[in-house]
Design a protein around this motif. Sequence first.
Motif, mmCIF file in Angstrom:
data_model
loop_
_atom_site.group_PDB
_atom_site.id
_atom_site.type_symbol
_atom_site.label_atom_id
_atom_site.label_comp_id
_atom_site.label_asym_id
_atom_site.label_seq_id
_atom_site.Cartn_x
_atom_site.Cartn_y
_atom_site.Cartn_z
ATOM 1 N N PRO A 124 24.450 80.431 68.318
ATOM 2 C CA PRO A 124 24.414 79.603 67.664
ATOM 3 C C PRO A 124 25.193 78.690 67.202
ATOM 4 C CG PRO A 124 22.841 80.771 67.337
ATOM 5 C CD PRO A 124 23.751 81.893 67.612
ATOM 6 N N ALA A 125 25.352 77.460 67.363
ATOM 7 C CA ALA A 125 26.659 76.623 66.948
ATOM 8 C C ALA A 125 25.949 76.274 65.474
ATOM 9 C CB ALA A 125 26.737 75.422 67.630
ATOM 10 N N GLY A 144 24.460 82.596 57.883
ATOM 11 C CA GLY A 144 24.192 83.654 56.599
ATOM 12 C C GLY A 144 23.037 82.195 55.869
ATOM 13 N N ALA A 145 22.484 81.911 56.272
ATOM 14 C CA ALA A 145 21.326 80.701 55.491
ATOM 15 C C ALA A 145 22.055 80.233 53.401
ATOM 16 C CB ALA A 145 20.213 82.377 55.465
ATOM 17 N N ALA A 146 23.207 79.994 53.777
ATOM 18 C CA ALA A 146 23.326 80.312 52.045
ATOM 19 C C ALA A 146 24.535 78.969 52.929
ATOM 20 C CB ALA A 146 24.907 81.237 52.539
ATOM 21 N N ALA A 199 23.178 84.350 62.143
ATOM 22 C CA ALA A 199 22.382 83.217 62.925
ATOM 23 C C ALA A 199 21.656 83.086 62.610
ATOM 24 C CB ALA A 199 22.951 83.096 64.188
ATOM 25 N N TYR A 200 21.102 82.230 61.828
ATOM 26 C CA TYR A 200 19.837 81.456 61.269
ATOM 27 C C TYR A 200 19.321 79.901 62.246
ATOM 28 C CZ TYR A 200 19.440 84.908 57.455
ATOM 29 O OH TYR A 200 19.844 86.119 56.813
ATOM 30 N N VAL A 210 14.285 73.965 52.291
ATOM 31 C CA VAL A 210 14.745 74.598 53.418
ATOM 32 C C VAL A 210 14.409 76.020 53.479
ATOM 33 C CG1 VAL A 210 17.006 75.027 54.242
ATOM 34 C CG2 VAL A 210 16.926 73.326 52.442
ATOM 35 N N VAL A 211 13.832 76.224 55.120
ATOM 36 C CA VAL A 211 13.519 76.977 55.483
ATOM 37 C C VAL A 211 14.102 77.727 56.735
ATOM 38 C CG1 VAL A 211 11.621 79.137 56.292
ATOM 39 C CG2 VAL A 211 11.201 76.797 54.461
ATOM 40 N N MET A 212 14.471 79.199 57.201
ATOM 41 C CA MET A 212 15.362 79.184 57.864
ATOM 42 C C MET A 212 15.349 80.609 58.415
ATOM 43 S SD MET A 212 19.887 78.389 56.759
ATOM 44 C CE MET A 212 20.040 76.572 56.371
ATOM 45 N N GLN A 213 15.305 80.888 59.470
ATOM 46 C CA GLN A 213 14.676 82.181 60.182
ATOM 47 C C GLN A 213 16.181 82.956 60.873
ATOM 48 O OE1 GLN A 213 11.064 81.549 61.789
ATOM 49 N NE2 GLN A 213 10.348 81.993 59.796
ATOM 50 N N HIS A 214 16.007 84.254 60.953
ATOM 51 C CA HIS A 214 16.734 84.881 61.664
ATOM 52 C C HIS A 214 16.121 85.663 62.514
ATOM 53 C CE1 HIS A 214 20.475 87.264 63.312
ATOM 54 N NE2 HIS A 214 20.062 88.320 62.319
ATOM 55 N N ASP A 215 16.243 86.046 63.298
ATOM 56 C CA ASP A 215 16.107 87.445 64.645
ATOM 57 C C ASP A 215 16.743 88.416 64.153
ATOM 58 O OD1 ASP A 215 14.741 89.288 66.143
ATOM 59 O OD2 ASP A 215 13.883 87.363 67.504
ATOM 60 N N THR A 216 16.665 89.710 64.595
ATOM 61 C CA THR A 216 17.602 90.702 64.258
ATOM 62 C C THR A 216 17.912 91.420 65.444
ATOM 63 O OG1 THR A 216 15.946 92.644 62.630
ATOM 64 C CG2 THR A 216 17.826 90.928 61.577
ATOM 65 N N GLY A 217 16.974 91.596 66.087
ATOM 66 C CA GLY A 217 16.827 91.912 67.200
ATOM 67 C C GLY A 217 16.651 93.501 67.690
#
Length: 597
Positions: A124-125, A144-146, A199-200, A210-217
């Motif tokens: 994702p962008a 990186g949600a950073a 990518a979150y 601020v809340v961000m999520q990432h699916d590791t697969g």
Amino acid sequence: MTPGESGGYGAEFDFLRGARLRRPVRIDAAFSDGQPMSNYYPPGQFSGEDKGNETWRLLVIVGLVTLLWIAWPLIFPSQKPPATPDAGARSDAPVAADSGAGPASSQPASLAATQPESAPASRPAEQFVEMHSTQVAARLSTWGAALVDFKLSDYVDELKRQKDRLPPPVDLVPAKGASEHSFTVRATAGTFPLAFDAAYRIVESNEQRVVMQHDTGRGVLVTRTFKFEGQNHNRFEVETAFENQTDQPHSVVLQMAVTGREREGERSEGGFFAPPLDQMSWMCRTDSLHQQLSLKHETDETLPGPVAWAGIDRHYFLAAMVPRTGQTQSCAVRRQAERGLLVAIDYAPLELPPRQSVTLLTSGYFGPKQLGMLRELQAHVEEAINFGWFGVLARPMLWLLVWFFGFVKNYGLAIILLTIVVKAVLYPVTQKSFESAERMKKLQPLIKELQQKYKADKLMLSQKQMELFKQHHVSPLGGCLPMLLQMPIWIALYRTLYSAVELYQQPFIAGWIDNLAIRDPTYVMPIAVGVVMVVQQLLTPTPADQPAMKYMMWSMPIVFTLFMLSLPSGLALYIFVNSLLSIAQQFYIRRKFAAKP
């Protein structure tokens, strides 16, 4: 054997000729032929005519030190880092997946990324979330949600102040690419991949959260939550949650890191007596060790043991991570490309049972190193403020300065008030010292009489002088005592100006002294210090029989003026005001003694 023969008396007395004899010696008695000493040496050789040699030696030493101080930057110029193109620079617009990521060879093997996240075409962008307060302008990235920016609105970049009319604010996260995002987390080993620039997606965003999520697969969902506290946003909490959505257990070894970059010209900042004010270094506090090293130490480091906190120090500012939960194993420091720096906390293996979540809580502090705010973290983070050996004096002085500032709203005036307080505390001692110096001045005729009477017997002259001093309550070192008493105060104030952010970029008179923590750019204050010290020396009598002390005292204004050229203007202001008060005190004592019969 005659005196002129090799190994005779001439060679023996060549050694004695340069020595200072502590008691009278019958030189003539050493000659077997009974001839007077003048037959072997020129007149005046042992008569004390060379006592001025010590004065010349002192002047030569002072001259050499001054020459070294001036020539040092020319002989050993500071090495400026080579200019490098901003290949990693990027804009806020969406970029390709590999944009900002350095080549694989630039990453140390111990920090090599785990499995690749996904194909570049599906990445994702990059998106950003901005957080603003009265003192902070921060920006977070979905890569990186950073953090990618953390600017302090109340402070400007001192390195760029000299070049730019409108210098930018201090930025504790000057990231040029995804590899330099700060407060990131990654997996160094485990059953699922997690990269620093994973990518979150944004789940929630408001002024405080601020809340961000990432699916590791791999059936594990990573959720990072940033909670900003208070009005200034310098302190925040970061929750990193791992939700195992499968029926199989997972495990992971995590690493959380902050990053920094050395700016161009950073190492050449400062002077011979004034080290750089804003040089980057790393800090790590384990249970048994607190270590700090600058970027000049080119080797990577790993400090084993539970980590209390770790971060990147900017002298007056700090970007720190404080682990609250989870078992930490070590603190790792790695050099990055283009003078970058990565400081990481390594965690012990984390087990994720099926259908359960595990959360790591970490506190962050990105801001000025104010003692009260660092103590609130309750993890010995206040050790980042280093007052040196004179901290026992520097800390109460800082407290007084802050207290005075609450009334006068100007730290220059606060330093003047501090000078008056210190002068009042030391007044009884300095009063006795100045009175002793005035008595010494009145004793000069008697001292000259003793010198004439005992000019052939130096030991007896010394004894008679000491008896005279004792009888009239005079100390030969009385004139030096006030300066000796002030030396610890000067050093402590220097450490306060050098270490306390409360005084950083604080003006005294706008347009003249805009920063009390750095040198006076106009050199007016150093010259003023030299002038008032000359006046002070004119009022301080020196023993007539001690020319070395006389020349030493007269060389002090020159030496101090040279020192003040590169030392903080706040310290020069203190010495200037203290010298003015000492001059006033000396005038008072002179009038007092002149009125006595």
